[in-house]
Design a protein around this motif. Structure first.
Motif, PDB file in Angstrom:
ATOM      1  N   THR A  13     -28.040 -63.161  -5.054  1.00 40.71           N
ATOM      2  CA  THR A  13     -27.800 -62.470  -3.784  1.00 40.71           C
ATOM      3  C   THR A  13     -28.923 -62.706  -2.783  1.00 40.71           C
ATOM      4  N   THR A  14     -29.930 -63.481  -3.176  1.00 40.16           N
ATOM      5  CA  THR A  14     -31.074 -63.719  -2.285  1.00 40.16           C
ATOM      6  C   THR A  14     -30.956 -65.031  -1.532  1.00 40.16           C
ATOM      7  N   ALA A 259     -28.534 -56.035 -16.550  1.00 41.96           N
ATOM      8  CA  ALA A 259     -28.909 -55.216 -15.386  1.00 41.96           C
ATOM      9  C   ALA A 259     -28.331 -55.776 -14.089  1.00 41.96           C
ATOM     10  N   GLN A 260     -28.416 -57.081 -13.895  1.00 39.08           N
ATOM     11  CA  GLN A 260     -27.958 -57.657 -12.631  1.00 39.08           C
ATOM     12  C   GLN A 260     -26.440 -57.575 -12.484  1.00 39.08           C
ATOM     13  N   TRP A 261     -25.695 -57.869 -13.567  1.00 36.38           N
ATOM     14  CA  TRP A 261     -24.237 -57.809 -13.438  1.00 36.38           C
ATOM     15  C   TRP A 261     -23.755 -56.369 -13.297  1.00 36.38           C
ATOM     16  N   ALA A 262     -24.465 -55.427 -13.916  1.00 35.85           N
ATOM     17  CA  ALA A 262     -24.119 -54.017 -13.706  1.00 35.85           C
ATOM     18  C   ALA A 262     -24.378 -53.618 -12.258  1.00 35.85           C
ATOM     19  N   GLU A 263     -25.505 -54.048 -11.717  1.00 36.28           N
ATOM     20  CA  GLU A 263     -25.816 -53.753 -10.321  1.00 36.28           C
ATOM     21  C   GLU A 263     -24.760 -54.358  -9.401  1.00 36.28           C
ATOM     22  N   GLN A 264     -24.339 -55.585  -9.688  1.00 37.53           N
ATOM     23  CA  GLN A 264     -23.342 -56.222  -8.835  1.00 37.53           C
ATOM     24  C   GLN A 264     -21.962 -55.585  -9.008  1.00 37.53           C
ATOM     25  N   THR A 267     -22.186 -53.037  -6.375  1.00 33.64           N
ATOM     26  CA  THR A 267     -22.485 -53.339  -4.974  1.00 33.64           C
ATOM     27  C   THR A 267     -21.844 -54.596  -4.411  1.00 33.64           C
ATOM     28  N   SER A 268     -21.418 -55.523  -5.244  1.00 36.38           N
ATOM     29  CA  SER A 268     -20.987 -56.820  -4.727  1.00 36.38           C
ATOM     30  C   SER A 268     -19.535 -56.785  -4.267  1.00 36.38           C
ATOM     31  N   SER A 274     -17.677 -58.980 -11.772  1.00 34.62           N
ATOM     32  CA  SER A 274     -19.022 -58.671 -12.274  1.00 34.62           C
ATOM     33  C   SER A 274     -18.943 -57.790 -13.512  1.00 34.62           C
ATOM     34  N   LEU A 275     -18.049 -56.816 -13.503  1.00 33.10           N
ATOM     35  CA  LEU A 275     -17.883 -55.953 -14.668  1.00 33.10           C
ATOM     36  C   LEU A 275     -17.397 -56.757 -15.858  1.00 33.10           C
ATOM     37  N   ALA A 276     -16.467 -57.671 -15.644  1.00 31.80           N
ATOM     38  CA  ALA A 276     -15.952 -58.489 -16.742  1.00 31.80           C
ATOM     39  C   ALA A 276     -17.059 -59.346 -17.352  1.00 31.80           C
ATOM     40  N   ILE A 277     -17.939 -59.901 -16.503  1.00 29.61           N
ATOM     41  CA  ILE A 277     -19.047 -60.702 -17.016  1.00 29.61           C
ATOM     42  C   ILE A 277     -19.990 -59.822 -17.824  1.00 29.61           C
TER      43      ILE A 277
END
Length: 293
Positions: A13-14, A259-264, A267-268, A274-277
């Protein structure tokens, strides 16, 4: 007038990437300034699978635009290996490419520029704790967050163990140039050459940092069969892996993915994907299970 076509791939996301007149245009705050220096050095050293940035009019490898690094590389009209997979021959070619990267002598300037650990890992411990706090103290805002919280809490013990293990310092080893994210989503395939792209997370680390991706738990982003794994290491050559270092780097990557896929998933724009990943990472064949075995 130059036409820009935005490219949407991956979890970063950066950074934003466009295709424009034969170039890949990247505008990023991710990683470190070591990334363009690294690819420039590797290309100059003859590593054909690494793409050097196009220098600016002043000879720099990037320019600063609105607080971000703007860089250009040649556009490679190839397929993402994550979409097409690799043949047995291509797996061996990829092993040889990564071995070529790891075998390069590290120049003095990169010894000082390349970080010893992926900068992303530094914020994962805090992010994991923030997410746990949210899922245990706040009511979900919608059905998808409810499913996300259920998934997270069902694996809370494993996630806590990933957090704890990520604080352990691995034993030292020979440090080489590592991509640190060499899954198939960052490999482009052309008839003549494989290219390893997106070096934002490049580090100076033992080979376990990269080779964890070839040893299971990455699903379709790594070797999916024993034959593919064997073909990779046929190309790579003998690799004496330290089990403790391998566990450390697997753990750090698993925590990053969790952590990153949970955050996405919170928010994404692609929350369901993202949840499936995340569910795959935490599944019985996912990287978290591999790291904790």
């Amino acid at each position: 007038m130059t036409e820009l076509t935005q490219i949407h791939h991956g979890a970063d996301t950066t950074a934003e990437v466009w295709r424009a007149d034969g170039y890949a245009v990247k505008w990023s705050t991710g990683g470190t300034t070591a990334a363009p220096e690294t690819t420039s050095y590797l290309a100059e050293a003859g590593v054909r699978g690494a793409l050097a940035p196009i220098r600016t009019r002043t000879g720099a490898l990037w320019s600063n635009r609105a607080g971000r690094r703007l860089s250009l590389t040649p556009w490679i009209d190839g397929a993402r290996a994550a979409d097409t997979g690799l043949t047995t021959v291509q797996w061996s070619q990829y092993g040889a490419l990564l071995a070529e990267v790891h075998s390069q002598e590290v120049p003095e300037r990169l010894k000082y520029l390349l970080p010893p650990l992926n900068p992303i890992n530094a914020r994962m411990l805090a992010l994991a704790r923030e997410l746990r706090q949210r899922f245990t103290t706040q009511a979900p805002e919608d059905d998808l967050e409810a499913e996300l919280a259920t998934t997270w809490l069902a694996h809370q013990d494993e996630i806590d163990e990933l957090v704890e293990r990520s604080t352990r310092v691995p034993p030292p080893g020979l440090r080489v140039i590592c991509h640190a994210d060499p899954h198939l989503g960052n490999v482009l395939v052309t008839p003549a050459q494989l290219y390893l792209i997106d070096w934002d997370d490049a580090v100076l680390a033992p080979i376990e940092q990269d080779l964890l991706f070839m040893l299971g738990g990455m699903g379709a982003l790594g070797p999916a069969t024993p034959e593919a794994q064997q073909a990779f290491f046929t190309g790579y050559g003998p690799a004496a892996l330290d089990p403790t270092r391998l566990t450390y780097y697997r753990t750090a990557r698993a925590l990053e993915d969790v952590a990153q896929w949970a955050e996405q998933a919170l928010t994404s724009p692609n929350r369901e994907a993202s949840l499936a990943i995340l569910q795959g990472v935490l599944g019985p064949a996912g990287l978290a299970a591999q790291a904790l075995t």
